[in-house]
Design an enzyme around this catalytic site. Structure first.
Site, short mmCIF file in Angstrom:
data_model
loop_
_atom_site.label_atom_id
_atom_site.label_comp_id
_atom_site.label_asym_id
_atom_site.label_seq_id
_atom_site.Cartn_x
_atom_site.Cartn_y
_atom_site.Cartn_z
N ASP A 22 43.33 43.54 36.78
CA ASP A 22 44.49 42.76 37.21
C ASP A 22 44.00 41.69 38.20
O ASP A 22 42.89 41.79 38.74
CB ASP A 22 45.49 43.71 37.86
N ASP B 15 46.50 39.52 40.72
CA ASP B 15 47.24 39.41 41.98
C ASP B 15 47.19 40.72 42.76
O ASP B 15 47.46 41.80 42.21
CB ASP B 15 48.69 39.03 41.71
#
Length: 293
Positions: free
Chosen positions: A83, A85
């Site tokens: 991922d 963020d």
């Protein structure tokens, strides 16, 4: 055979190790051997027994020590999928874009609820993007310049794994306008994210193309592993929110990084105290084996 890796935020001492040994013995684990203390803060304890019970008891040690319990086999991974963020960078990009539009509190609340798993991801994403309609695209570059910071340890992690021949993939429920420069800065080989609609230099409030959501992240993990003829046991996934849970559960080793409670519970390992170099220690790589810069 399983390995319990203890990673202290600062330094590891013999008392911490003995606490870990006692915790393992309390769940009837048979300790086979242990390593020397690595870099002053990491130790591996090899044992036979129940890995789930071992993790549960070891996580009670405290003293800002992260714990990873995993099979000895396939420890060094051949694929990293992550991922972006709040995992590879320190912010949620959509929240910071919202700040330039003057509506950060409104959007940040939705973001938090989505990450906690309280809202449908796609519905929450489209709703937040709609609120950004009319924002000048210049705010994207301004946000990149002023707000986007690489997470400590990210470059060490990605460049070390790439240097050892692993595939590295950035997957984001955020936006390509951020994912592309972040992937390039850190050293990811490929990236996937959502495309913001733009017209006449302004955000349209919509998204172009398919959504990168939890199911898409799993698809990208599986397709990359298949293309490289890698079993999932040789793949490692890292993320922090509910949207990452299926990916974390599908990979051979799922790491929840400074994550929301649901993600931390669902993952194989929860890193709460250390930076992303913990993922290198978990794979048995000491600091003298890392690629830096």
């Amino acid at each position: 055979m399983f390995i319990a890796t203890l990673i202290a935020k600062d330094s590891l001492n013999e008392r911490d190790i003995q606490s870990a040994v006692s915790s393992l013995e309390a769940v009837d684990a048979v300790i086979v051997r242990q390593s020397e203390i690595v870099d002053g803060r990491v130790v591996d304890i090899f044992f036979e027994g129940d890995p789930v019970a071992a993790r549960r008891h070891l996580e009670l040690i405290g003293n800002e020590i992260d714990v990873a319990v995993q099979p000895e086999a396939n420890r060094l991974k051949k694929l990293l999928i992550s991922d972006m963020d709040s995992t590879m960078i320190t912010i949620e990009c959509i929240d910071e874009l919202a700040d330039y539009a003057g509506i950060k509190p409104q959007i940040a609340e939705i973001t938090e609820r989505a990450m906690q798993g309280e809202l449908d991801f796609e519905e929450a994403l489209r709703g937040r993007v709609a609120l950004l309609r009319g924002l000048d695209t210049a705010a994207i570059q301004q946000c990149l310049d002023e707000r986007v910071k690489i997470m400590p340890g990210a470059e060490n992690l990605v460049r070390t794994m790439t240097g050892r021949g692993a595939l590295t993939i950035l997957v984001s429920g955020g936006f390509t306008k951020f994912a592309k420069p972040v992937a390039q800065a850190i050293g990811f080989e490929s990236f996937y994210a959502n495309v913001l609609g733009v017209e006449d230099g302004l955000l349209t409030g919509g998204l172009d193309g398919p959504i990168v959501d939890s199911s898409r992240k799993v698809e990208l993990l599986q397709s990359a592993a298949d293309a490289a003829t890698l079993p999932l046991e040789q793949c490692i996934a890292v993320g922090d929110g509910a949207n990452d849970i299926p990916m974390l559960q599908r990979a051979g080793l799922g790491i929840a990084y400074h994550a929301k409670p649901k993600a931390a519970e669902a993952a194989d390992v929860a890193i709460r105290y250390n930076d992303l170099t913990a993922l290198l220690y978990i794979q048995g790589l000491a600091s003298d084996q890392w690629v830096t810069g």
